[in-house]
Design a protein around this motif. Structure first.
Motif, PDB file in Angstrom:
ATOM      1  N   PRO A 156      -7.771  26.074   5.508  1.00 37.20           N
ATOM      2  CA  PRO A 156      -6.910  26.847   4.596  1.00 37.20           C
ATOM      3  C   PRO A 156      -5.603  26.143   4.235  1.00 37.20           C
ATOM      4  N   VAL A 157      -5.668  25.247   3.262  1.00 41.09           N
ATOM      5  CA  VAL A 157      -4.486  24.522   2.796  1.00 41.09           C
ATOM      6  C   VAL A 157      -3.933  25.211   1.552  1.00 41.09           C
ATOM      7  N   GLY A 158      -2.700  24.836   1.182  1.00 42.47           N
ATOM      8  CA  GLY A 158      -2.108  25.329  -0.060  1.00 42.47           C
ATOM      9  C   GLY A 158      -1.770  26.806  -0.050  1.00 42.47           C
ATOM     10  N   SER A 159      -1.561  27.383   1.124  1.00 38.33           N
ATOM     11  CA  SER A 159      -1.273  28.812   1.217  1.00 38.33           C
ATOM     12  C   SER A 159      -0.361  29.091   2.409  1.00 38.33           C
ATOM     13  N   GLU A 160       0.322  30.232   2.335  1.00 42.09           N
ATOM     14  CA  GLU A 160       1.202  30.668   3.419  1.00 42.09           C
ATOM     15  C   GLU A 160       1.100  32.176   3.592  1.00 42.09           C
ATOM     16  N   PHE A 161       1.405  32.641   4.804  1.00 39.04           N
ATOM     17  CA  PHE A 161       1.400  34.070   5.095  1.00 39.04           C
ATOM     18  C   PHE A 161       2.753  34.672   4.713  1.00 39.04           C
ATOM     19  N   ASN A 162       2.715  35.779   3.974  1.00 39.56           N
ATOM     20  CA  ASN A 162       3.927  36.508   3.581  1.00 39.56           C
ATOM     21  C   ASN A 162       4.006  37.788   4.406  1.00 39.56           C
ATOM     22  N   TYR A 163       4.985  37.872   5.287  1.00 36.93           N
ATOM     23  CA  TYR A 163       5.073  39.040   6.178  1.00 36.93           C
ATOM     24  C   TYR A 163       5.437  40.305   5.409  1.00 36.93           C
ATOM     25  N   GLN A 164       6.033  40.175   4.234  1.00 37.54           N
ATOM     26  CA  GLN A 164       6.417  41.360   3.463  1.00 37.54           C
ATOM     27  C   GLN A 164       5.209  42.048   2.834  1.00 37.54           C
ATOM     28  N   THR A 165       4.236  41.258   2.410  1.00 36.72           N
ATOM     29  CA  THR A 165       3.022  41.828   1.805  1.00 36.72           C
ATOM     30  C   THR A 165       1.853  41.878   2.781  1.00 36.72           C
ATOM     31  N   MET A 166       2.003  41.209   3.939  1.00 37.85           N
ATOM     32  CA  MET A 166       0.935  41.093   4.939  1.00 37.85           C
ATOM     33  C   MET A 166      -0.321  40.462   4.332  1.00 37.85           C
ATOM     34  N   ARG A 167      -0.102  39.416   3.525  1.00 40.19           N
ATOM     35  CA  ARG A 167      -1.209  38.741   2.871  1.00 40.19           C
ATOM     36  C   ARG A 167      -0.962  37.235   2.859  1.00 40.19           C
ATOM     37  N   MET A 168      -2.064  36.485   2.752  1.00 35.49           N
ATOM     38  CA  MET A 168      -1.952  35.060   2.481  1.00 35.49           C
ATOM     39  C   MET A 168      -1.705  34.880   0.993  1.00 35.49           C
ATOM     40  N   GLU A 169      -0.782  33.994   0.644  1.00 42.56           N
ATOM     41  CA  GLU A 169      -0.457  33.772  -0.768  1.00 42.56           C
ATOM     42  C   GLU A 169      -0.538  32.279  -1.085  1.00 42.56           C
ATOM     43  N   MET A 170      -1.012  31.967  -2.281  1.00 41.71           N
ATOM     44  CA  MET A 170      -1.169  30.579  -2.698  1.00 41.71           C
ATOM     45  C   MET A 170       0.195  29.958  -2.996  1.00 41.71           C
ATOM     46  N   VAL A 171       0.400  28.735  -2.502  1.00 44.71           N
ATOM     47  CA  VAL A 171       1.620  27.995  -2.804  1.00 44.71           C
ATOM     48  C   VAL A 171       1.321  26.709  -3.572  1.00 44.71           C
ATOM     49  N   SER A 172       0.042  26.276  -3.557  1.00 48.37           N
ATOM     50  CA  SER A 172      -0.314  25.051  -4.283  1.00 48.37           C
ATOM     51  C   SER A 172      -1.778  25.124  -4.704  1.00 48.37           C
ATOM     52  N   PHE A 173      -2.000  25.334  -6.003  1.00 49.21           N
ATOM     53  CA  PHE A 173      -3.370  25.395  -6.511  1.00 49.21           C
ATOM     54  C   PHE A 173      -4.045  24.026  -6.411  1.00 49.21           C
ATOM     55  N   SER A 174      -3.282  22.962  -6.612  1.00 50.78           N
ATOM     56  CA  SER A 174      -3.871  21.617  -6.548  1.00 50.78           C
ATOM     57  C   SER A 174      -4.364  21.302  -5.133  1.00 50.78           C
ATOM     58  N   GLU A 175      -3.611  21.734  -4.109  1.00 48.28           N
ATOM     59  CA  GLU A 175      -4.070  21.527  -2.729  1.00 48.28           C
ATOM     60  C   GLU A 175      -5.358  22.289  -2.463  1.00 48.28           C
ATOM     61  N   LEU A 176      -5.448  23.491  -3.024  1.00 44.61           N
ATOM     62  CA  LEU A 176      -6.657  24.293  -2.870  1.00 44.61           C
ATOM     63  C   LEU A 176      -7.859  23.576  -3.471  1.00 44.61           C
ATOM     64  N   VAL A 177      -7.694  23.053  -4.690  1.00 44.32           N
ATOM     65  CA  VAL A 177      -8.807  22.414  -5.398  1.00 44.32           C
ATOM     66  C   VAL A 177      -9.177  21.081  -4.752  1.00 44.32           C
ATOM     67  N   PHE A 178      -8.172  20.299  -4.367  1.00 44.63           N
ATOM     68  CA  PHE A 178      -8.439  18.963  -3.835  1.00 44.63           C
ATOM     69  C   PHE A 178      -8.472  18.934  -2.313  1.00 44.63           C
ATOM     70  N   ASN A 179      -8.685  20.082  -1.710  1.00 44.96           N
ATOM     71  CA  ASN A 179      -8.904  20.183  -0.272  1.00 44.96           C
ATOM     72  C   ASN A 179     -10.026  19.211   0.119  1.00 44.96           C
ATOM     73  N   PRO A 180      -9.784  18.255   1.012  1.00 41.67           N
ATOM     74  CA  PRO A 180     -10.826  17.259   1.324  1.00 41.67           C
ATOM     75  C   PRO A 180     -12.106  17.873   1.866  1.00 41.67           C
ATOM     76  N   VAL A 181     -12.000  18.968   2.603  1.00 44.83           N
ATOM     77  CA  VAL A 181     -13.205  19.638   3.106  1.00 44.83           C
ATOM     78  C   VAL A 181     -14.019  20.196   1.947  1.00 44.83           C
ATOM     79  N   ALA A 182     -13.342  20.802   0.968  1.00 46.28           N
ATOM     80  CA  ALA A 182     -14.039  21.375  -0.189  1.00 46.28           C
ATOM     81  C   ALA A 182     -14.704  20.285  -1.011  1.00 46.28           C
ATOM     82  N   GLN A 183     -14.025  19.153  -1.207  1.00 47.38           N
ATOM     83  CA  GLN A 183     -14.588  18.096  -2.032  1.00 47.38           C
ATOM     84  C   GLN A 183     -15.836  17.492  -1.395  1.00 47.38           C
ATOM     85  N   VAL A 184     -15.763  17.212  -0.089  1.00 44.72           N
ATOM     86  CA  VAL A 184     -16.929  16.659   0.610  1.00 44.72           C
ATOM     87  C   VAL A 184     -18.064  17.676   0.619  1.00 44.72           C
ATOM     88  N   LYS A 185     -17.722  18.934   0.868  1.00 52.40           N
ATOM     89  CA  LYS A 185     -18.729  19.990   0.904  1.00 52.40           C
ATOM     90  C   LYS A 185     -19.408  20.134  -0.454  1.00 52.40           C
TER      91      LYS A 185
END
Length: 529
Positions: A156-185
């Protein structure tokens, strides 16, 4: 407290749905490019036989595609029905690639599938070829976005936990897309789909050659499938090595479980070829090992260690204790005590909050968990080893067998003697299920090996479920099994029916090319075929 029955039933239902859906996805992915190759040869040469090859295999592709779509839609709805807390907790991140897949890739794929099937008389040769190409692109893009989402669950890259919303939130869409695990998979999975498509065409073509029917059609189909298949299986094997390296980098627990590596061995670690993992004693009984192999695959070096499960559990204990602190300060922040000191203390420990949540299985009051409960959470932090260990070896064994078959098929086809090698044609025909055996066991390794996490090191699986009655989940699971069994029976009946009819289904009587070929002059046969 956690309803364990509900959790297990929800996991079983989703696993059955996913594994059944994944029977159809690889063939869809693989067949699109084979169809494009066949049609491209038709457009370049003008030989009608290649058009009919595209039409015939396209008919089988369409049957598979329709059932795959029907089963895939069910899976996406299950995130809301059976895994609603998961959807709430990570929906801001996980939902983005799924939305792109549904709104862009799937519509692109579906639109051009329609043009491929219905456009033969409405489009020019080149226009139809372009539609086939875009159909293949759409299919692969659809797979890419699904695997980007799944890769984030693993890493789980490109994201952080927000204690105010109690949710994971995206901080970098490019990290999400170019996640090395996702690319190899992605590359590994689509290559496996290409292998499935090639084996499918090659096996049915072998059936025709064994029966001595539709020879011209079967030999050309076999030739394309053999060439495409050997390139694909080599890609799968190479990417399997790369996948092992990525797992060693970011999913050390999964790697250790795959190899039943209970102890950290001196580098480079040996690869366990065979054995019987025993989670109670944390030993592999009757192990047969290949020296150095695991260390080289997992670390690309002779001095890198592969950490064993015993030592990984020791690493997890302080993370669980740190997670208890993170949970304590999260509660303070949620109660309005948003002082700079509390925020700073939470930010220091929040990376281990997920490990603290492992205690939720045993107590609602995570902060006051007992030593016994902490030790139980430590034990839960690694998956059951034996299922992953054996599934991985079944996957690899199936891949090695297919590699041998593709090499032999390519070699004898290049020498133009394939129809004389009846033993090989029979072996290829009976090997038809192997791509699906490898793909299903590989998917099992990827998902079961991530346990106990729905999102690695962030959200435990047992917390991700909806608040449902276990009886409701059991009822729907049985209903799904019955409906899917009917769909599978329909799929197999249609596939077998049209495969047995063969390319003759495109024309009245015997396959007309062979009829015409018997009457035509040698020069005319050469020009036409």
């Amino acid at each position: 407290m956690i309803n364990e029955t509900l959790v297990e039933l929800s996991r079983w239902q989703f696993a059955i749905t996913a594994l059944f859906h994944f029977l159809f996805v690889p063939l869809t992915i693989g067949m699109t490019w084979i169809l494009f190759i066949m049609e491209a040869v038709y457009v370049m040469t003008g030989r009608i036989i290649y058009r009919d090859m595209t039409k015939f295999w396209g008919k089988l592709f369409a049957i598979n595609f329709a059932i795959g779509v029907a089963t895939g839609l069910t899976m996406e709805f299950e995130f809301g029905t059976n895994w609603s807390y998961y959807s709430h907790y990570v929906g801001d991140v996980f939902g983005a690639p799924l939305a792109i897949e549904g709104l862009v890739a799937f519509f692109l794929e579906s639109t051009f599938v329609g043009m491929f099937l219905l456009g033969w008389e409405r489009l020019s040769k080149r226009e139809h070829l372009a539609a086939t190409f875009l159909m293949a692109i759409g299919t692969n893009l659809s797979a890419m976005w699904i695997l980007v989402a799944n890769g984030w669950m693993q890493n789980p890259v490109g994201s952080e936990f927000n204690y105010q919303t109690m949710r994971m939130e995206m901080v970098s869409f490019s990290e999400l897309v170019f996640n090395p695990v996702a690319q190899v998979k992605f590359i590994h999975t689509v290559s496996a789909g290409y292998v499935a498509g090639a084996m499918f065409v090659m096996s049915i073509s072998s059936y025709y050659l064994l029966k001595g029917r539709d020879i011209a059609f079967a030999k050309r189909s076999f030739s394309i499938a053999a060439g495409f298949g050997i390139a694909s299986i080599c890609s799968v094997l190479l990417l399997g090595d790369e996948s092992g390296y990525e797992v060693g980098e970011v999913q050390r627990v999964k790697l250790a479980a795959i190899e039943a590596e209970y102890h950290t061995e001196p580098a480079p670690a040996a690869f366990t070829l065979f054995g019987f993992p025993n989670d109670e004693t944390m030993e592999t009984d009757y192990a047969i090992k290949i020296p150095y192999a695991l260390g080289i695959i997992a670390t690309r070096s002779l001095d890198g260690e592969v950490t064993g499960l015993r030592d990984l559990k020791k690493e997890h204990e302080p993370r669980i204790r740190n997670g208890m602190i993170a949970y304590e300060y999260l509660q303070k922040l949620r109660n309005g005590e948003e002082t700079p000191e509390n925020i700073a203390r939470f930010n220091e420990t929040k990376q281990d909050l997920g490990y603290g949540l492992l205690l939720k299985r045993y107590t609602n009051n995570v902060v006051d968990a007992t030593e016994e409960q902490i030790q139980m959470a430590v034990d839960d932090s690694i998956p059951t080893v034996a299922p992953i260990f054996w599934a991985f070896r079944i996957m690899v064994g199936s891949g090695v067998i297919m590699f041998g078959l593709f090499v032999l098929a390519f070699y004898y086809n290049a020498r133009r003697v394939i129809e004389q090698k009846r033993w090989l044609l029979k072996a290829i025909l009976f090997a038809l299920p192997l791509p699906w055996v490898a793909i299903e066991t590989g998917w099992f390794v990827a998902e079961f090996g991530r346990q106990p996490w729905a999102i690695s090191e962030i959200l435990p699986t047992f917390m991700a479920t909806s608040s449902l009655d276990a009886s409701s989940v059991l009822f729907t699971m049985i209903a799904f099994i019955l409906v899917y069994a009917i769909l599978f029976a329909i799929e197999m009946w249609l596939m077998v029916k049209f495969a047995k009819i063969g390319p003759s289904s495109l024309h009245t009587g015997r396959y007309h090319f062979e009829q015409e070929a018997q009457q035509a002059s040698p020069q005319l046969r050469q020009d036409k075929y």
